[in-house]
Design a protein around this motif. Structure first.
Motif, PDB file in Angstrom:
ATOM      1  N   LYS A  36       0.821  -1.210   0.000  1.00  0.00           N
ATOM      2  CA  LYS A  36       0.000   0.000   0.000  1.00  0.00           C
ATOM      3  C   LYS A  36       0.855   1.260   0.000  1.00  0.00           C
ATOM      4  CE  LYS A  36      -3.976  -2.132   2.294  1.00  0.00           C
ATOM      5  NZ  LYS A  36      -4.894  -2.091   3.478  1.00  0.00           N
ATOM      6  N   THR A  37       2.060   1.159   0.521  1.00  0.00           N
ATOM      7  CA  THR A  37       2.992   2.295   0.516  1.00  0.00           C
ATOM      8  C   THR A  37       4.367   1.798   0.086  1.00  0.00           C
ATOM      9  OG1 THR A  37       3.561   1.969   2.852  1.00  0.00           O
ATOM     10  CG2 THR A  37       1.742   3.484   2.360  1.00  0.00           C
TER      11      THR A  37
ATOM     12  N   ASN B 242       3.956  -2.621  -7.878  1.00  0.00           N
ATOM     13  CA  ASN B 242       3.322  -1.303  -8.023  1.00  0.00           C
ATOM     14  C   ASN B 242       4.193  -0.177  -7.469  1.00  0.00           C
ATOM     15  OD1 ASN B 242       2.993  -2.312  -5.424  1.00  0.00           O
ATOM     16  ND2 ASN B 242       0.993  -1.349  -5.109  1.00  0.00           N
ATOM     17  N   SER B 243       5.500  -0.388  -7.427  1.00  0.00           N
ATOM     18  CA  SER B 243       6.416   0.603  -6.850  1.00  0.00           C
ATOM     19  C   SER B 243       6.319   1.963  -7.532  1.00  0.00           C
ATOM     20  CB  SER B 243       7.857   0.090  -6.952  1.00  0.00           C
ATOM     21  OG  SER B 243       8.049  -1.070  -6.193  1.00  0.00           O
TER      22      SER B 243
ATOM     23  N   LEU C 224       3.049   3.831  -6.777  1.00  0.00           N
ATOM     24  CA  LEU C 224       3.026   4.339  -5.404  1.00  0.00           C
ATOM     25  C   LEU C 224       3.948   5.540  -5.236  1.00  0.00           C
ATOM     26  CD1 LEU C 224       3.022   0.981  -3.390  1.00  0.00           C
ATOM     27  CD2 LEU C 224       1.112   2.571  -3.687  1.00  0.00           C
TER      28      LEU C 224
ATOM     29  N   LYS D  21       2.298   8.650  -6.711  1.00  0.00           N
ATOM     30  CA  LYS D  21       1.251   9.118  -5.799  1.00  0.00           C
ATOM     31  C   LYS D  21       1.857   9.881  -4.628  1.00  0.00           C
ATOM     32  CE  LYS D  21      -2.652   7.412  -3.048  1.00  0.00           C
ATOM     33  NZ  LYS D  21      -3.395   6.190  -2.612  1.00  0.00           N
ATOM     34  N   LYS D  22       2.970   9.379  -4.108  1.00  0.00           N
ATOM     35  CA  LYS D  22       3.633  10.034  -2.979  1.00  0.00           C
ATOM     36  C   LYS D  22       4.176  11.397  -3.378  1.00  0.00           C
ATOM     37  CE  LYS D  22       5.341   9.879   1.256  1.00  0.00           C
ATOM     38  NZ  LYS D  22       4.465   9.743   2.456  1.00  0.00           N
TER      39      LYS D  22
END
Length: 358
Positions: A56-57, A112-113, A116, A119-120
């Protein structure tokens, strides 16, 4: 008569130790080893297995005060390099695996690195601060050659003009020289190359699936000649194995363009104590006891010390001698050199992936 298990070439750990979180444990019994020897069967499957994960992160805040980084990003969990001393081995236990052979053979790929990270970096709450690739496991380990997740991450950092640091011991970093040069134009990248020894036999035993010493020195030289800020980590220092190489190694990296050098003393925390002790009795039986005793001397009589500010550098006479050698080496070979500070000023204007005009 019990059969000794053969040394597993191409791997660091020679066994799978029990996971401290598991209720049950297993052991290799001599009758089973005998059976495998008679039948000509392999005791364990030595192949690497890739396991897809979707966390998720991806950006982790580093709370340890003596690690030297604020945030890290690891696209892979586990590392096929197989460095026997690696502190990251213990983290594999949180995934239900062993810190031993499992750490080198069962590689979790965070598919999905890139998504993510984007998004960050686009979050309105995120303020630019250097993010280090490979705070735990090497982002340029062998499987990266095919998957190219690290390359896509670097493209993302470039797109958003965000500072990034890289820690690696693999020459594969040169594949991405095109992106590194673009990042370097705005002072957005640093590379910290790990070189533990100048002796190829030592490298082969300590770090079985890493780039050769010659290749790493060539990598250092090519990065420096392309104006990529690069320093070297001589980590860890292991008394009786590479502690005598400090001055010649620092001279060699200085000759090849390094801007600095850092080090840590080996500490065998958690499951690594048993893994390393088993390995050295098989790989270096002539000096195993001496090395283990000297490691313990650096940590108050134990193979590990968990006290912040002391755990990385050790204590006692041997640790002090190492510290003094690095002071001499830096003054003699690296005087006047330093790594430039990464640029954190551009990112705010590129949060949507392109420069704001108004």
């Amino acid at each position: 008569m019990p059969v000794e298990r053969e040394y597993i070439k191409g791997r660091g750990a020679q066994l799978n130790v029990s996971n401290k979180f598991d209720t049950h444990s297993n052991e290799l019994r001599s009758d089973f080893l005998n059976y495998c020897a008679i039948e000509g069967d392999e005791v364990t499957n030595s192949k690497t297995v890739l396991i897809d994960t979707f966390p998720k992160t991806i950006v982790n805040k580093v709370v340890s005060p003596d690690v030297g980084m604020g945030y890290s990003l690891n696209p892979y969990q586990g590392c096929e390099h197989g460095c026997i001393y690696c502190y990251a081995r213990n983290s594999h236990e949180y995934w239900g695996f062993s810190a031993g052979l499992d750490f080198e053979q069962k590689i979790l790929v965070k598919r999905n690195s890139v998504e993510l990270l984007e998004k960050k970096l686009q979050s309105s709450r995120w303020k630019a601060v250097p993010i280090i690739l490979s705070g735990n496991t090497d982002c340029y380990q062998p499987t990266e050659k095919k998957l190219e997740i690290t390359r896509q991450l670097l493209k993302t950092f470039l797109k958003f003009k965000h500072p990034v640091g890289i820690i690696t011991k693999n020459s594969l970093v040169l594949r991405d020289l095109d992106i590194l040069k673009e990042l370097a134009k705005d002072n957005l990248v640093q590379v910290h190359l790990s070189i533990t020894s100048l002796n190829e036999e030592t490298r082969r035993l300590l770090e079985p699936r890493t780039a050769t010493v010659k290749k790493r020195l060539e990598t250092l030289s090519q990065l420096a000649s392309n104006n990529i800020p690069v320093s070297v980590m001589m980590a860890p220092i292991i008394p009786g194995i590479n502690s005598h190489e400090i001055l010649p190694l620092v001279k060699s990296i200085a000759d090849n363009g390094a801007l600095g050098v850092g080090y840590t003393m080996v500490r065998l925390n958690g499951a690594i104590g048993g893994i390393f002790s088993d390995w050295i009795q098989k790989a270096m039986p002539d000096r195993a006891d001496k090395v283990l005793h000297q490691i313990a001397e650096c940590h108050g009589g134990n193979l590990n010390d968990s006290v912040f500010e002391r755990r990385m550098k050790g204590s006692g006479n041997i640790a002090e001698q190492v510290s003094q050698q690095f002071k001499i080496a830096r003054k003699k070979y690296l005087s006047g050199r330093e790594m430039p500070k990464l640029n954190c000023e551009l990112h705010e204007e590129y949060k949507d992936g392109q420069m704001k005009l108004f």
